[in-house]
Design a protein around this motif. Structure first.
Motif, short mmCIF file in Angstrom:
data_model
loop_
_atom_site.label_atom_id
_atom_site.label_comp_id
_atom_site.label_asym_id
_atom_site.label_seq_id
_atom_site.Cartn_x
_atom_site.Cartn_y
_atom_site.Cartn_z
N ALA A 43 0.73 -1.12 -0.02
CA ALA A 43 0.05 -0.01 0.02
C ALA A 43 0.91 1.14 -0.04
N GLN A 44 1.97 1.16 0.79
CA GLN A 44 2.69 2.49 0.98
C GLN A 44 3.49 2.49 -0.77
N LYS A 45 3.78 1.42 -1.08
CA LYS A 45 4.45 1.70 -2.52
C LYS A 45 3.49 2.10 -3.38
N LEU A 46 2.44 1.88 -3.43
CA LEU A 46 1.27 2.33 -4.34
C LEU A 46 1.06 3.61 -4.32
N PHE A 47 0.95 4.09 -2.94
CA PHE A 47 0.77 5.56 -2.62
C PHE A 47 2.04 6.27 -3.16
N ASP A 48 3.33 5.90 -2.66
CA ASP A 48 4.40 6.74 -3.16
C ASP A 48 4.56 6.77 -4.60
N GLU A 49 4.23 5.77 -5.40
CA GLU A 49 4.28 5.69 -6.70
C GLU A 49 3.26 6.66 -7.49
N GLN A 50 1.99 6.94 -6.91
CA GLN A 50 1.20 7.85 -7.53
C GLN A 50 1.51 9.15 -7.17
N LYS A 51 2.17 9.42 -5.86
CA LYS A 51 2.42 10.71 -5.60
C LYS A 51 3.73 11.19 -6.63
N LYS A 52 4.58 10.09 -6.76
CA LYS A 52 5.67 10.49 -7.65
C LYS A 52 5.28 11.12 -8.96
N VAL A 53 4.19 10.37 -9.53
CA VAL A 53 3.68 10.72 -10.89
C VAL A 53 3.06 12.25 -10.70
N VAL A 54 2.33 12.47 -9.80
CA VAL A 54 2.05 13.83 -9.38
C VAL A 54 2.82 14.86 -9.47
N ASP A 55 3.87 14.45 -8.60
CA ASP A 55 5.02 15.33 -8.20
C ASP A 55 5.70 15.79 -9.66
N SER A 56 5.73 14.73 -10.63
CA SER A 56 6.57 14.85 -11.64
C SER A 56 5.90 15.58 -12.80
N ILE A 57 4.73 16.21 -12.72
CA ILE A 57 3.98 16.78 -13.52
C ILE A 57 4.17 18.36 -13.49
N ASP A 58 4.45 19.29 -14.60
CA ASP A 58 4.67 20.63 -14.43
C ASP A 58 3.41 21.05 -14.16
N ALA A 59 3.29 21.43 -12.66
CA ALA A 59 1.80 21.90 -12.33
C ALA A 59 1.78 23.37 -12.52
N LYS A 60 2.65 23.98 -13.23
CA LYS A 60 2.60 25.50 -13.72
C LYS A 60 1.20 25.63 -14.56
N SER A 61 0.50 26.58 -14.11
CA SER A 61 -0.69 26.66 -14.89
C SER A 61 -0.46 26.73 -16.36
N THR A 62 -1.21 26.19 -17.22
CA THR A 62 -1.23 26.33 -18.73
C THR A 62 -2.18 27.54 -19.00
N GLY A 63 -3.05 27.85 -18.25
CA GLY A 63 -3.94 29.02 -18.58
C GLY A 63 -5.16 28.33 -19.30
N LYS A 64 -5.23 27.32 -19.64
CA LYS A 64 -6.15 26.49 -20.24
C LYS A 64 -7.58 26.19 -19.35
N THR A 65 -8.60 26.86 -19.53
CA THR A 65 -9.89 26.46 -18.82
C THR A 65 -10.25 24.98 -19.25
N VAL A 66 -10.96 24.47 -17.96
CA VAL A 66 -11.36 23.32 -18.35
C VAL A 66 -12.55 22.92 -17.55
N LEU A 67 -13.64 22.34 -18.07
CA LEU A 67 -14.86 21.97 -17.47
C LEU A 67 -15.15 20.76 -17.46
N ALA A 68 -15.62 20.00 -16.45
CA ALA A 68 -16.02 18.58 -16.36
C ALA A 68 -17.29 18.39 -16.16
#
Length: 378
Positions: free
Chosen positions: A217-242
């Motif tokens: 469980a810890q490994k799964l969480f760490d892996e998903q957190k690493k994926v999120v941390d690797s994303i360039d979270a700087k805003s693209t300015g693109k607006t998205v509606l769901a």
């Protein structure tokens, strides 16, 4: 020279004595049986709807935000006496579990705990998690009736050690009362109440405790957190509606405080409309005209597909549902994406889903029109 030898010998003795001391402390803790001696609390990073207290000897108390509490008793250990009346005792290992939560199934599958499941309240055709479907095909997991109308006679005969339900049980208190009457333990998976997507993934740690898969469980969480941390979270300015649409024409837009809006933000998007019910999770219901006015200027639209029978692939199919959709900016520019039908059952890989959203709103060509969790309507 003799002095150096004496020092070396002394150091060796200290190391050996220290090792024996540590071993003694460890074995003393392991020998704790039949009583609760507090040791520490689990440090959670994102999850806010459960806590875990560790006790010596391997005992643990899991407390959910809804007020329910569970004591896990390690295999071979005795149940402590004089426990609080509201404490549900779970004697490990759990090998006979009834599963009524698809999000729990996602987490349990990816930490290797699916073998403990013998019953489910989901029909075979409603499963998009391949390993669950395969287990049902092989006769390892049996359908026991819908979550709100389970076969109580079968449950009484099978005597599952634990039923894991989704929050939908809240709307059917008579079912929960029947479980109590039959002496069946039930745990409600509250991962869907987490506002942060990684908080939902972190519920894997709770299931890791229940099924002796804490490292996994810890490994799964760490892996998903690493994926999120690797994303360039700087805003693209693109607006998205769901949003999603029901067969009667109602549109349900994700609120700004919902976990899906947070996923869009973590992917570098700007949730649209700005500050739309930022303090609320879930969705807001709209008629077609109100939805049109709300969504008209969004750069991107993500259509959340909950259908088990109809999957949109073309923009024309979306427009056919309502001609007003044709005038939406995202539709005109071909920037409408749909979730795969498996989306609503997936919790364990939300980090990868966020990565897909990032790709969808940043890709400059059509090389990524088909991702793992999203695809573009053409």
């Amino acid at each position: 020279m003799k002095r150096k030898i004496k020092i070396a010998v002394s150091l060796c003795l200290l190391i050996v004595m220290g090792s024996f001391f540590l071993m003694g402390c460890s074995s003393a803790s392991d020998k704790v049986d039949g009583k609760l001696e507090f040791d520490s609390s689990m440090q959670l990073e994102y999850a806010q709807n459960f806590t875990v207290d560790n006790y010596k000897g391997g005992y643990k108390i899991i407390a959910l935000k809804d007020g329910t509490r569970y004591l896990t008793v390690p295999e071979g250990k005795s149940v402590p006496k004089d426990l609080d009346a509201d404490l549900v005792v779970l004697q490990l290992p759990l090998t006979n579990v009834c599963l009524g939560s698809t999000t729990a199934a996602s987490l349990m599958t990816d930490i290797g705990a699916l073998d403990a499941v013998t019953l489910t309240t989901q029909k075979r055709e409603s499963w998009y998690i391949d390993k669950v479907g395969a287990a049902m095909d092989a006769g390892k997991i049996t359908y026991v009736g819908d979550y709100d109308t389970p076969d109580y006679e079968m449950l009484t005969a099978k005597q599952p050690q634990l039923l894991i339900y989704s929050g939908m049980l809240d709307s059917h208190p008579e079912v929960a009362d029947k479980f109590k009457e039959l002496g069946l333990n039930c745990l409600v998976d509250r991962s869907s109440d987490e506002s942060h997507p990684l908080g939902r993934v972190e519920w894997a740690k709770l299931f890791g405790i229940l099924f002796d898969k804490e490292d996994e469980a810890q490994k799964l969480f760490d892996e998903q957190k690493k994926v999120v941390d690797s994303i360039d979270a700087k805003s693209t300015g693109k607006t998205v509606l769901a949003f999603y649409r029901t067969s009667n024409g109602s549109c349900y837009v994700r609120n700004g405080g919902d976990y899906f809006a947070k996923m869009i933000e973590l992917a570098g998007g700007v949730y649209y409309p700005a500050n739309f019910n930022a303090d609320k999770s879930g969705t807001t219901k709209m008629d077609a005209e109100t939805f049109y006015q709300t969504a008209i200027d969004a750069d991107y639209i993500i259509y959340i597909d909950f259908s088990s029978s109809e999957q949109l692939t073309q923009l024309s199919e979306l427009v056919a549902k309502d001609p007003l959709f044709a005038d939406l900016k995202a539709v005109k520019n071909g920037n409408v994406w749909s979730t795969q039908q498996s989306f609503w059952q997936i919790t364990s890989t939300l980090g990868n889903m966020i990565s897909d959203i990032n790709t969808a709103i940043t890709a400059t060509d059509h090389a990524h029109d088909d991702l793992t969790y999203l695809y573009r309507l053409k």
